[in-house]
Design an enzyme around this catalytic site. Structure first.
Site: not given
Ligand code: NCD
Ligand code: ZN
Ligand code: ZN
Length: 338
Positions: A13, A15, A96, A135, A169, A241
């Site tokens: 997971h 970003h 997702k 999510h 998460h 995450d």
């Molecule tokens: C994530 C993001 O910033 O893209 N933020 C977070 O707080 N986890 C999005 C997500 O995974 O929900």
């Molecule tokens: Zn995330």
């Molecule tokens: Zn998320």
């Protein structure tokens, strides 16, 4: 000096963002991880083959010469046709799903979590063997959002027994317990949710760099997550995450949600597993479980960790922007062998 070899670390997971931020953060994952499940919540989100392949290419370019496999995901929509998903099947590892507005860049997520509304896409995914990542939060009281989502996970898991579902998460003991109730339910857990509770975020002075969705919960939740991770619960995978935001969007009124952990994830995991006498389970947690759950055979990548101090930078820089990692300015007891 004590060492530990991480065998083919996978971040299920992640970003990576885009443009200049991507160029900064991709190498911080590709250095140590063999592969990652890349989240599709760009602006606009990834919903077409063209956008997905182009994004994958930008990630590969940003990772330089590192052996690193970005496993791509599509942003869930109710109206994907079977033909489209069949064409996408080999390009993606999962789809997702975000409830609309629940987190960063999820405004165009689904308006309703009613199984009947989701059925057309879920039926195609189930037939094609495409896993579903979710999510899982309602828009209820912030501490109860994940718990309130449990019946929704149950309704999807029982309506689509052949669909592989990943609770993303997870932050509660309710979610850990649900894992054992349905064969087709799996989960990722982050590093920060193994370490912190709401007290660390808001119990003293507010810590914007620890603010994320879902918010960190109670000590008993953290204990349940930690126990499952340390014992390498076979339905639980590591998903950082890691969610970088520029410093000015974290240290402001209306702080963005997300904790940036990719540069320190493996070092801190080694420390956590070692302190708990469970280093022998770390490779299952960061690699083998994900390989089995996703039926994913990554190329082997060995990373040697040494028990030697590592000083976490105060921030990473791109252009005029700064991005602040978890443990910024602190000393960790494990480092990556260069
Ligand atoms: C994530 C993001 O910033 O893209 N933020 C977070 O707080 N986890 C999005 C997500 O995974 O929900
Ligand atoms: Zn995330
Ligand atoms: Zn998320």
């Amino acid at each position: 000096m004590q060492t530990f070899t991480v065998n083919t670390a996978l971040d299920m997971h992640l970003h990576l963002r885009d443009e200049e931020m991507l160029k900064l953060v991709a190498p911080l994952s590709s250095k140590t991880f063999a592969g990652a499940l890349v989240m599709p919540n760009l602006v606009p989100p990834i919903t077409t083959k063209e956008a997905l392949l182009a994004y994958k290419q930008r990630i590969i370019e940003a990772s330089g010469n590192d052996e690193f496999e970005p496993k791509m995901t599509l942003f869930f929509k109710n109206d994907y046709s079977y033909e489209f998903l069949e064409e996408m099947k080999d390009e993606i590892i999962a789809i997702k799903l975000y409830p609309a507005g629940i987190t960063t860049n999820s405004e165009t997520g689904v308006a309703s979590m009613d199984v009947e509304e989701l059925r057309p896409t879920l039926e195609s995914m189930s037939k094609l063997g495409i896993p579903l990542c979710i999510h899982g939060e309602t828009n209820g009281f912030v501490m109860d959002r994940e718990k309130e989502f449990m019946p929704i996970y149950e309704s999807i898991a029982s309506a689509f027994p052949d669909l592989k579902i990943i609770m993303e998460h997870i932050t509660t003991k309710d979610a850990v317990n649900l894992l054992d109730k349905y064969d087709n339910l799996h989960a990722t857990v982050t590093l920060h949710h193994l370490l912190i509770t709401l007290d660390d975020v808001a119990g003293g002075m507010l810590q914007p760099h620890l603010f994320c969705k879902p918010i960190a919960k109670r000590p008993e939740d953290r204990s349940a997550l930690l126990e499952a991770a340390l014992n390498a619960h076979s339905k639980l995978m590591f998903g950082s995450d890691s969610a970088p935001h520029p410093k000015h969007k974290k240290e402001c009124c209306g702080c963005a949600a997300g904790v940036f952990t990719s540069p320190i994830a493996l070092q801190v995991l080694a420390d956590l597993f070692e302190k708990n006498g469970k280093l022998e389970n770390l490779n299952s947690f960061v690699s083998l479980n994900a390989q089995k759950i996703y039926n994913y055979k990554p190329k082997e990548k060995l990373i040697k960790l040494i028990k030697k101090d590592f000083f976490v930078p105060d921030a990473y820089r791109y252009n005029e922007e700064l991005v602040v990692p978890m443990f910024a300015g602190e000393k960790l007891s494990w480092s990556i062998e260069e």
